[in-house]
Write a protein that holds these residues in place. Sequence first.
Motif, short mmCIF file in Angstrom:
data_model
loop_
_atom_site.label_atom_id
_atom_site.label_comp_id
_atom_site.label_asym_id
_atom_site.label_seq_id
_atom_site.Cartn_x
_atom_site.Cartn_y
_atom_site.Cartn_z
N ASP A 140 0.88 -1.07 0.11
CA ASP A 140 0.10 0.11 0.10
C ASP A 140 0.75 1.50 -0.02
OD1 ASP A 140 -2.29 -1.50 0.00
OD2 ASP A 140 -2.45 -1.11 2.09
N MET A 146 2.33 1.73 -3.43
CA MET A 146 1.53 2.19 -4.50
C MET A 146 1.06 3.46 -4.29
SD MET A 146 1.06 -0.34 -6.55
CE MET A 146 -0.61 0.00 -7.35
N ASN A 170 2.49 6.17 -6.32
CA ASN A 170 2.44 6.18 -7.80
C ASN A 170 3.65 5.81 -8.49
OD1 ASN A 170 0.69 6.75 -9.84
ND2 ASN A 170 1.07 8.82 -10.26
N LYS A 215 -0.28 -2.44 -12.60
CA LYS A 215 -1.00 -1.91 -11.65
C LYS A 215 -2.01 -2.83 -11.36
CE LYS A 215 0.51 3.09 -12.31
NZ LYS A 215 -0.09 4.18 -12.37
N ALA A 216 -2.59 -3.22 -12.32
CA ALA A 216 -3.93 -4.15 -12.01
C ALA A 216 -3.51 -5.47 -11.60
CB ALA A 216 -4.52 -4.23 -13.45
N VAL A 249 -0.84 -6.06 -9.65
CA VAL A 249 -0.49 -5.69 -8.16
C VAL A 249 -1.67 -5.50 -7.48
CG1 VAL A 249 0.66 -4.03 -6.61
CG2 VAL A 249 1.72 -4.88 -8.66
N GLN A 250 -2.65 -4.94 -7.82
CA GLN A 250 -4.09 -4.70 -7.01
C GLN A 250 -4.51 -5.82 -6.88
OE1 GLN A 250 -5.62 -1.69 -9.47
NE2 GLN A 250 -4.89 -0.05 -8.46
N LYS A 251 -4.75 -6.87 -7.73
CA LYS A 251 -5.34 -8.08 -7.86
C LYS A 251 -4.67 -8.99 -6.84
CE LYS A 251 -7.31 -11.96 -10.17
NZ LYS A 251 -7.76 -12.64 -9.15
N ARG A 309 -2.53 -8.00 -4.25
CA ARG A 309 -2.85 -7.47 -3.18
C ARG A 309 -4.32 -7.98 -2.44
NH1 ARG A 309 -5.02 -5.52 1.20
NH2 ARG A 309 -4.28 -3.60 2.13
N ALA A 310 -5.08 -7.72 -3.25
CA ALA A 310 -6.51 -8.07 -2.52
C ALA A 310 -6.75 -9.75 -2.49
CB ALA A 310 -7.65 -7.82 -3.79
N ALA A 328 3.44 -9.54 -5.51
CA ALA A 328 3.18 -8.07 -5.89
C ALA A 328 4.29 -7.36 -5.56
CB ALA A 328 1.89 -7.82 -4.68
#
Length: 79
Positions: free
Chosen positions: A30, A33, A36, A44-45, A47-49, A51-52, A73
């Motif tokens: 977090d 990220m 930026n 980016k997508a 990493v976000q996935k 992470r989730a 990630a």
Amino acid sequence: MKKPLFALLLACSAGLAFAHGCPKEMAAIDARMATNPKLSDADKAKVQKLRADGEAAHKAGKHDDSMKLLAEAKKILGI
């Protein structure tokens, strides 16, 4: 009797210690990220996935899986 009990206690405490590493890894992702980082939209997508999915695995008690996802990630982020 003491040796098996000690082994059980040690195994449980190691599992708990490992489980508490997940939030630290999520916080690191977090924080990175939030700066930026220069990543492609696809990265980016991803990493976000990751992470989730890592957080979901953590909440489900699957800490090994969580740590693997979060490590992937972090690798993309270069941390």
